[in-house]
Design an enzyme around this catalytic site. Structure first.
Site, PDB file in Angstrom:
ATOM      1  N   THR A  96      16.179  -4.824  24.622  1.00 58.95           N
ATOM      2  CA  THR A  96      15.181  -5.534  25.428  1.00 58.95           C
ATOM      3  C   THR A  96      13.812  -5.011  25.016  1.00 58.95           C
ATOM      4  O   THR A  96      13.495  -3.841  25.262  1.00 58.95           O
ATOM      5  CB  THR A  96      15.396  -5.269  26.934  1.00 58.95           C
ATOM      6  OG1 THR A  96      16.719  -5.684  27.284  1.00 58.95           O
ATOM      7  CG2 THR A  96      14.388  -6.038  27.761  1.00 58.95           C
ATOM      8  N   LYS A 171      14.842 -13.480  28.971  1.00 59.87           N
ATOM      9  CA  LYS A 171      15.286 -12.265  29.679  1.00 59.87           C
ATOM     10  C   LYS A 171      14.210 -11.779  30.663  1.00 59.87           C
ATOM     11  O   LYS A 171      14.504 -11.482  31.816  1.00 59.87           O
ATOM     12  CB  LYS A 171      15.607 -11.190  28.632  1.00 59.87           C
ATOM     13  CG  LYS A 171      15.629  -9.780  29.142  1.00 59.87           C
ATOM     14  CD  LYS A 171      16.992  -9.204  29.299  1.00 59.87           C
ATOM     15  CE  LYS A 171      16.914  -7.854  29.999  1.00 59.87           C
ATOM     16  NZ  LYS A 171      18.161  -7.281  30.349  1.00 59.87           N
ATOM     17  N   LYS A 246      10.953  -1.139  33.526  1.00 57.15           N
ATOM     18  CA  LYS A 246      10.715  -1.404  32.101  1.00 57.15           C
ATOM     19  C   LYS A 246      10.578  -2.912  31.853  1.00 57.15           C
ATOM     20  O   LYS A 246       9.638  -3.364  31.200  1.00 57.15           O
ATOM     21  CB  LYS A 246      11.882  -0.855  31.259  1.00 57.15           C
ATOM     22  CG  LYS A 246      11.777  -1.249  29.787  1.00 57.15           C
ATOM     23  CD  LYS A 246      13.020  -0.965  28.965  1.00 57.15           C
ATOM     24  CE  LYS A 246      12.901  -1.682  27.611  1.00 57.15           C
ATOM     25  NZ  LYS A 246      14.011  -1.463  26.712  1.00 57.15           N
TER      26      LYS A 246
HETATM   27  P1  NAD Z   1      20.394   4.464  25.782  1.00 62.94           P
HETATM   28  O1  NAD Z   1      19.202   5.350  25.883  1.00 62.94           O
HETATM   29  O2  NAD Z   1      21.650   4.856  26.478  1.00 62.94           O
HETATM   30  O3  NAD Z   1      20.752   4.217  24.229  1.00 62.94           O
HETATM   31  C1  NAD Z   1      19.803   4.084  23.217  1.00 62.94           C
HETATM   32  C2  NAD Z   1      20.379   4.758  21.979  1.00 62.94           C
HETATM   33  O4  NAD Z   1      19.470   4.566  20.893  1.00 62.94           O
HETATM   34  C3  NAD Z   1      20.559   6.281  22.130  1.00 62.94           C
HETATM   35  O5  NAD Z   1      21.878   6.648  21.786  1.00 62.94           O
HETATM   36  C4  NAD Z   1      19.520   6.853  21.179  1.00 62.94           C
HETATM   37  O6  NAD Z   1      19.932   8.088  20.586  1.00 62.94           O
HETATM   38  C5  NAD Z   1      19.432   5.749  20.157  1.00 62.94           C
HETATM   39  N1  NAD Z   1      18.193   5.794  19.370  1.00 62.94           N
HETATM   40  C6  NAD Z   1      16.927   5.995  19.799  1.00 62.94           C
HETATM   41  N2  NAD Z   1      16.072   5.936  18.757  1.00 62.94           N
HETATM   42  C7  NAD Z   1      16.817   5.673  17.666  1.00 62.94           C
HETATM   43  C8  NAD Z   1      16.505   5.476  16.302  1.00 62.94           C
HETATM   44  N3  NAD Z   1      15.242   5.550  15.853  1.00 62.94           N
HETATM   45  N4  NAD Z   1      17.518   5.234  15.449  1.00 62.94           N
HETATM   46  C9  NAD Z   1      18.811   5.161  15.888  1.00 62.94           C
HETATM   47  N5  NAD Z   1      19.167   5.342  17.167  1.00 62.94           N
HETATM   48  C10 NAD Z   1      18.172   5.587  18.052  1.00 62.94           C
HETATM   49  O7  NAD Z   1      19.893   3.026  26.285  1.00 62.94           O
HETATM   50  P2  NAD Z   1      20.810   1.781  26.749  1.00 62.94           P
HETATM   51  O8  NAD Z   1      20.994   1.819  28.227  1.00 62.94           O
HETATM   52  O9  NAD Z   1      21.978   1.691  25.839  1.00 62.94           O
HETATM   53  O10 NAD Z   1      19.791   0.570  26.458  1.00 62.94           O
HETATM   54  C11 NAD Z   1      19.600   0.041  25.154  1.00 62.94           C
HETATM   55  C12 NAD Z   1      18.817  -1.258  25.283  1.00 62.94           C
HETATM   56  O11 NAD Z   1      19.541  -2.160  26.106  1.00 62.94           O
HETATM   57  C13 NAD Z   1      17.441  -1.089  25.924  1.00 62.94           C
HETATM   58  O12 NAD Z   1      16.520  -1.921  25.261  1.00 62.94           O
HETATM   59  C14 NAD Z   1      17.672  -1.536  27.353  1.00 62.94           C
HETATM   60  O13 NAD Z   1      16.484  -2.032  27.978  1.00 62.94           O
HETATM   61  C15 NAD Z   1      18.690  -2.639  27.149  1.00 62.94           C
HETATM   62  N6  NAD Z   1      19.523  -2.934  28.329  1.00 62.94           N
HETATM   63  C16 NAD Z   1      20.111  -1.919  29.012  1.00 62.94           C
HETATM   64  C17 NAD Z   1      20.902  -2.238  30.134  1.00 62.94           C
HETATM   65  C18 NAD Z   1      21.587  -1.132  30.927  1.00 62.94           C
HETATM   66  O14 NAD Z   1      22.125  -1.435  32.013  1.00 62.94           O
HETATM   67  N7  NAD Z   1      21.630   0.121  30.443  1.00 62.94           N
HETATM   68  C19 NAD Z   1      21.080  -3.571  30.531  1.00 62.94           C
HETATM   69  C20 NAD Z   1      20.492  -4.584  29.769  1.00 62.94           C
HETATM   70  C21 NAD Z   1      19.703  -4.248  28.669  1.00 62.94           C
END
Ligand code: NAD
Length: 296
Positions: A96, A171, A246
């Site tokens: 997102t 979204k 966010k």
């Molecule tokens: P998270 O923090 O659990 O996972 C993100 C991952 O990205 C981590 O494992 C981190 O180490 C990795 N990362 C960061 N920088 C990096 C890089 N430069 N190269 C490679 N890996 C890297 O976050 P999440 O909850 O999995 O969310 C991910 C996305 O999904 C976000 O954009 C969030 O807004 C969206 N989202 C999350 C949810 C939710 O309920 N958690 C729901 C809908 C959308």
């Protein structure tokens, strides 16, 4: 079987990658965190410590990353996806992020000869694990047609929203309505309580009247009427206030750049920013009912 590279194996990315593995795709992954890479190996995927190695043979690259700046760096950086992926690979960013960055990165993909879609999701960690996410996809019709079979094992609903960036637009518009409606429902319960109206009684009326909406009947912010709602579990997410904050920030960026008039969206963004700043980012967003009542 498709060779897929998955970048960003966090709370969402790892269960999504597991569903691609379960659908018999070959899966290579990259994450900055060693623990995330180990979890992918444990699930039967192959983890690498550089983007170049992960994307080398991939037909499709999927990413699930925290922010627009990170997505830009991962795709456009010197050691990034565009410089290392094989010709003709399809790029799917499910993070997102802001609409402008999504459009810029898609434009850059095109300049490198790649098809790319933005495909943000709703459904949270539960939907990621169950393979029932809703994907909102922006990109050309041809890119959408190529992306759909890859998204299918991870999602229950896949909607083509139009050109690049329109997935992100759908979204943030959806989540702006969600924030406004949750605040509205919460204000009504708080007012009803202060007037001596019983929660269940108000629910029974409103759920069958013109106030009916998802925030009321699927995710009710008071305990009781909807047993599965986080209100029955001390407002544990669910969908954390930090994530709503966010998404509203991204919506307000889009409002600023587009000039759209969204007074209710602004107020909702302010309310969730305050709740988040007061240390309640981990509380489910329906906990706004307590924030408004001054009892959080
Ligand atoms: P998270 O923090 O659990 O996972 C993100 C991952 O990205 C981590 O494992 C981190 O180490 C990795 N990362 C960061 N920088 C990096 C890089 N430069 N190269 C490679 N890996 C890297 O976050 P999440 O909850 O999995 O969310 C991910 C996305 O999904 C976000 O954009 C969030 O807004 C969206 N989202 C999350 C949810 C939710 O309920 N958690 C729901 C809908 C959308």
């Amino acid at each position: 079987m498709t060779n897929i590279a998955f970048i960003g194996l966090g709370n969402m990315g790892l269960p999504m990658a597991k569903n691609l593995l379960a659908a018999d795709h070959s899966l290579r992954g990259f994450d900055l965190a060693e623990e995330a890479r180990a979890s992918l190996e444990g699930a039967g995927g192959q983890a690498f410590s550089t983007i170049a190695e992960a994307v080398a043979d991939a037909d499709v690259v999927v990413s699930m990353l925290p922010s627009g700046a990170i997505v830009k760096a991962v795709y456009e950086g010197d050691d990034g996806v565009f410089k290392n992926a094989k010709a003709g690979a399809l790029m799917i960013d499910s993070s997102t992020i802001d609409v402008t960055t999504a459009r810029d990165v898609a434009q850059e993909a095109k300049a490198h000869g790649f098809d790319m879609v933005d495909a943000p999701v709703s459904g949270g960690v539960g939907g990621a694990a169950a393979g029932t996410l809703a994907f909102m996809v922006g990109g050309t019709a041809a890119a959408f047609a190529k992306a759909s079979p890859v998204l299918e094992p991870m999602g229950a609903k896949i909607v083509h929203c139009g050109a690049s960036g329109n997935g992100q637009a759908a979204k943030i518009c959806n989540n702006m309505v969600l924030a406004i409606s949750m605040i509205g429902v919460s204000e009504a319960f708080n007012l009803g309580r202060s007037l001596g109206l019983d929660d269940q009684t108000f629910y029974d009326v409103a759920a069958n009247a013109s106030a009916q909406c998802w925030s009321l009947t699927s995710y009710c912010p008071v305990p009781g009427p909807v047993p599965a709602s986080p209100a029955n579990n001390d407002y544990q997410p669910g969908f954390a206030t930090a994530l709503m904050h966010k998404d509203l920030g991204l919506a307000m960026e889009a409002v600023a750049s587009s000039g759209a008039n969204t007074p209710m969206g602004h107020l909702a963004a302010e309310i969730y920013a305050t709740m988040n700043d007061e240390g309640h980012g981990g509380v489910d967003f329906s906990g706004v009912i307590k924030h408004l009542a001054g009892t959080l």
